[in-house]
Design an enzyme around this catalytic site. Structure first.
Site, mmCIF file in Angstrom:
data_model
loop_
_atom_site.group_PDB
_atom_site.id
_atom_site.type_symbol
_atom_site.label_atom_id
_atom_site.label_comp_id
_atom_site.label_asym_id
_atom_site.label_seq_id
_atom_site.Cartn_x
_atom_site.Cartn_y
_atom_site.Cartn_z
ATOM 1 N N GLU A 1 0.855 -1.194 0.000
ATOM 2 C CA GLU A 1 0.000 0.000 0.000
ATOM 3 C C GLU A 1 0.885 1.236 0.000
ATOM 4 O OE1 GLU A 1 -3.095 0.131 2.999
ATOM 5 O OE2 GLU A 1 -2.893 2.317 3.203
ATOM 6 N N GLU B 1 -2.251 11.361 3.348
ATOM 7 C CA GLU B 1 -3.278 11.173 4.366
ATOM 8 C C GLU B 1 -3.268 12.388 5.269
ATOM 9 O OE1 GLU B 1 -4.142 6.798 5.749
ATOM 10 O OE2 GLU B 1 -1.979 7.131 5.760
#
Length: 359
Positions: A247, A252
């Site tokens: 990932e 974020e």
């Protein structure tokens, strides 16, 4: 008998001297010392012209195209090692090569001119810029639902493995393209047993890629508990479950830590709260657009905000970041990373002006 032996040895010495003389004469033009034929080339001259190079762009126009002009007296063929792993044998001194590695790099080009097995060599160093080429993008210029040939949806609730509070839908209340931007809207509402709704878009089954530059211009939601993300998952996730598939979290942000941008990688040994992560503080994430990007290569993954490098990850063959990945946009609410949701939160959106993927 003794005299005859001396004479024979004198003849032998003379014969060996003649052979040695002939051998030295033949090798005089061969730098390898091997067997030769032909005449050794001389006056080897090489010029390299970077297409589009000028005072403003001394390393070329970004096409990666270089024209080589090679000449040598008595040469019948040439061998060119371009410095990027490619080799060319040519009978003409006029040759063109296109370099493909994106960025500005120095290349040591080795040129050898041959006549039979005789040869002469030289080298030149070039500094060349190769511009990225777009391989996929969405500019979000057509109002309505996101382009279904490019985007699908993850739907549902249940916490998504992180105790999140939202239910993902594909309703226009939660995802829409309007006025040149994609809007993912997180809302406080009771829906299908959840207290919040949002959307999660992904390119799985529609587009994936291996290596390249991803660039996203976005404005982030505000409010405690919001957890927007721009990220990618290994395209083999159905057969190689997370975190083995890998990932890459390009961006974020959590509303409870306003203006702190995270770049993270998850893979075996580095999952959950143990991701390989770095962060950077910027300003006005919820009121201004910023460009979030990665430069993903076989040897490294670099994370940027507005061209500011804030994380470099060393990639290698033993890691899952050497296969195709697909892209994801979403806003989660709360959960293990998003944290406590502000009771006063009602609605906020992530606006994405564009996403561009380059080779």
């Amino acid at each position: 008998m003794f005299f005859s032996f001396l004479l024979n040895n004198k003849n032998l010495v003379a014969l060996l001297s003649i052979i040695l003389l002939i051998s030295c004469s033949a090798d005089s033009g061969n730098t390898t010392g091997g067997e030769t034929n032909g005449t050794t080339p001389s006056k080897l001259v090489v010029s390299a012209t970077l297409v589009g190079a000028n005072a403003q762009n001394p390393s070329g126009d970004g096409s990666g195209k270089v024209n080589f002009n090679i000449s040598a007296t008595n040469a019948t063929s040439y061998k060119i090692a371009f410095g990027d792993g490619n080799l060319q044998n040519a009978t003409s001194g006029m040759n063109t090569h296109i370099y493909s590695t994106v960025g500005t790099f120095n290349y040591l080009v080795n040129i050898t001119a041959y006549n039979g097995t005789n040869f002469v060599s030289t080298s030149v160093t070039i500094t060349l810029y190769v511009a990225p080429t777009s391989i996929w993008s969405d500019e979000f210029n057509i109002d309505g639902a996101p382009n279904p040939t490019k985007w699908g949806y993850d739907l549902g609730g249940g916490g998504w493995g992180n105790n999140e509070s939202q239910y993902y839908t594909n309703r226009s209340d939660n995802v829409i393209v309007a006025n040149g931007v994609l809007k993912i809207i997180a809302k406080k509402e009771n829906y299908q047993g959840s207290s919040y709704t949002s959307a999660r878009l992904l390119t799985k089954g529609k587009f994936s890629f291996k290596y390249g530059k991803v660039e996203v211009r976005a404005k982030l939601p505000a409010g405690g508990g919001t957890w927007p993300a721009i990220w990618a998952l290994g395209a083999n996730i159905d057969t190689n479950t997370w975190p083995a598939c890998g990932e890459i979290d390009i961006m974020e942000h959590v509303g409870n830590q306003l203006n702190k941008i995270h770049g993270t990688l998850h893979y075996p040994g580095h999952f959950g709260g143990n991701g390989d992560t770095s962060s950077v503080i910027i300003s006005n994430v919820a009121s201004e657009f910023h460009i979030y990007s990665i430069d993903w290569r076989a040897d490294a993954i670099k994370f940027y905000v507005d061209s500011q490098l804030f994380k470099t990850f060393v990639n290698s063959a033993g890691l899952p970041f050497n296969q195709n990945f697909f892209l994801i946009f979403n806003i989660a609410m709360g959960g293990s990373f998003g944290g406590a949701i502000n009771p006063a939160f009602t609605q906020s959106s992530m606006e994405i002006d564009y996403i561009r993927v380059y080779n």
